[in-house]
Design an enzyme around this catalytic site. Structure first.
Site, mmCIF file in Angstrom:
data_model
loop_
_atom_site.group_PDB
_atom_site.id
_atom_site.type_symbol
_atom_site.label_atom_id
_atom_site.label_comp_id
_atom_site.label_asym_id
_atom_site.label_seq_id
_atom_site.Cartn_x
_atom_site.Cartn_y
_atom_site.Cartn_z
ATOM 1 N N ASN A 10 0.726 -1.347 -0.147
ATOM 2 C CA ASN A 10 -0.101 0.096 -0.128
ATOM 3 C C ASN A 10 0.835 1.438 -0.093
ATOM 4 O OD1 ASN A 10 -1.690 2.003 0.399
ATOM 5 N ND2 ASN A 10 -2.417 1.500 2.541
ATOM 6 N N LYS A 12 -0.003 4.251 -0.334
ATOM 7 C CA LYS A 12 -0.660 5.372 0.441
ATOM 8 C C LYS A 12 -0.390 6.733 -0.648
ATOM 9 C CE LYS A 12 0.027 3.347 4.756
ATOM 10 N NZ LYS A 12 0.231 3.196 6.305
ATOM 11 N N HIS A 96 -9.134 1.315 5.110
ATOM 12 C CA HIS A 96 -7.869 1.509 5.607
ATOM 13 C C HIS A 96 -7.971 2.182 6.880
ATOM 14 C CE1 HIS A 96 -3.679 2.565 6.402
ATOM 15 N NE2 HIS A 96 -3.513 1.341 5.719
ATOM 16 N N GLU A 98 -6.556 4.635 7.795
ATOM 17 C CA GLU A 98 -6.109 6.059 7.685
ATOM 18 C C GLU A 98 -7.624 6.659 6.990
ATOM 19 O OE1 GLU A 98 -2.587 5.683 5.443
ATOM 20 O OE2 GLU A 98 -1.648 4.845 7.521
ATOM 21 N N GLU A 168 -4.934 -4.845 10.498
ATOM 22 C CA GLU A 168 -3.784 -3.816 10.592
ATOM 23 C C GLU A 168 -4.100 -3.305 12.021
ATOM 24 O OE1 GLU A 168 -1.701 -2.801 6.852
ATOM 25 O OE2 GLU A 168 -3.770 -1.440 6.972
ATOM 26 N N GLY A 174 2.988 2.434 10.536
ATOM 27 C CA GLY A 174 4.123 3.362 10.442
ATOM 28 C C GLY A 174 4.672 3.889 11.619
ATOM 29 N N SER A 214 4.047 -2.193 9.985
ATOM 30 C CA SER A 214 5.591 -2.055 10.236
ATOM 31 C C SER A 214 5.944 -3.506 9.772
ATOM 32 C CB SER A 214 5.879 -1.741 11.805
ATOM 33 O OG SER A 214 5.649 -0.546 11.844
#
Ligand code: 13P
Length: 255
Positions: A10, A12, A96, A98, A168, A174, A214
């Site tokens: 991904n 992003k 996701h 985010e 996730e 991240g 990660s």
């Protein structure tokens, strides 16, 4: 039944069309011989079509990071399942964290997207995961269950095995602090059990469940050697073709 593993990257909001093209060349050059695994790249919308052209006939699939549930209309800034199909995509990432946390997408909206994707013969990669606060108060399973219930609300047993779930944990994304393989195993087993309860054992055996957060070339083997973990959804480490290739290689070695 054996489930084909997946390594998905991904990106992003990273990489121009030109940068994506350079990446694809390096990836395609390094892939020969790496069969038995599905490789998916999720670039920004702008690179979907050029990358799918570039990767046509290769084992690499291109998938968007989001889509809208409506087919067309006054939805500024959105794209539809039909537009995604036109880019020769087979998968789409939905829900996701985010999207959930920065853009306030709700699980109900994500459920509508999952339905629209399946109706258009796209395979949704449905992301679920708890925040650190939720985890610390022991709510991980409850949150995952709510996200799955609403995300899969309109999914029939006939179509359920086409869904890919990505676990996730938000606190691992991240941050450089991946979940331990045991933590990932615990939640992924819970997800498979939930799917079994909802759709029966055949679907639960068929659905692929990924870990994301990660993931690196150094830790991916330990996730992938778990029989319940069918792949990874990789953020930062998917931006570098050498690292991404190493992750694919390590994933194959583990299975
Ligand atoms: P990182 O691998 O950068 O933690 O991102 C994970 C992710 O969000 C993939 O969708």
């Amino acid at each position: 039944m054996s489930r084909t593993p997946i390594t998905a990257g991904n990106w992003k909001m990273n990489k121009t069309v030109e940068e994506a093209s350079v990446f694809a060349e390096a990836l395609l050059a390094g892939l020969p011989g790496m069969d038995g695994i599905e490789v998916i790249i999720c670039p920004p919308f702008t690179a979907l079509y050029p990358l799918s052209q570039k990767c046509a006939g290769s084992p690499v699939q291109i998938a968007p990071q989001n889509m809208h549930w409506e087919a067309k209309g006054a939805f500024t800034g959105e794209i539809s399942a039909g537009m995604i199909q036109e880019c020769h995509c087979h998968y789409v990432v939905l829900g996701h964290s985010e999207r959930r946390h920065i853009f306030r997408e709700t699980s109900e909206e994500i459920g509508k997207k999952v339905k629209a994707a399946l109706d258009a013969h796209l395979c949704p990669i449905l992301c679920v995961g708890e925040t650190i606060e939720e985890r610390e108060v022991g709510k991980t399973e409850q949150i995952i269950k709510e996200q799955l219930l609403l995300g899969l609300t309109s999914v029939s047993p006939e179509k359920a095995s086409q869904v890919v779930v990505a676990y996730e944990p938000v606190w691992a994304i991240g941050t450089g602090k991946a979940a331990t393989p045991d933590d990932a195993h615990f939640v992924i087993s819970y997800i498979r059990q939930f799917i079994g309860d909802e759709y029966g054992p055949v679907v639960a055996e068929a659905v692929r469940i990924l870990y994301g957060g990660s993931v690196t070339p150094d830790n991916v083997y330990d996730f992938m050697k778990d029989p319940d973990i069918d792949g990874t959804l990789v953020g930062g480490a998917s931006l570098d073709p050498a690292k991404f290739l190493k992750i694919i290689q390590e994933s194959r070695r583990a299975k």
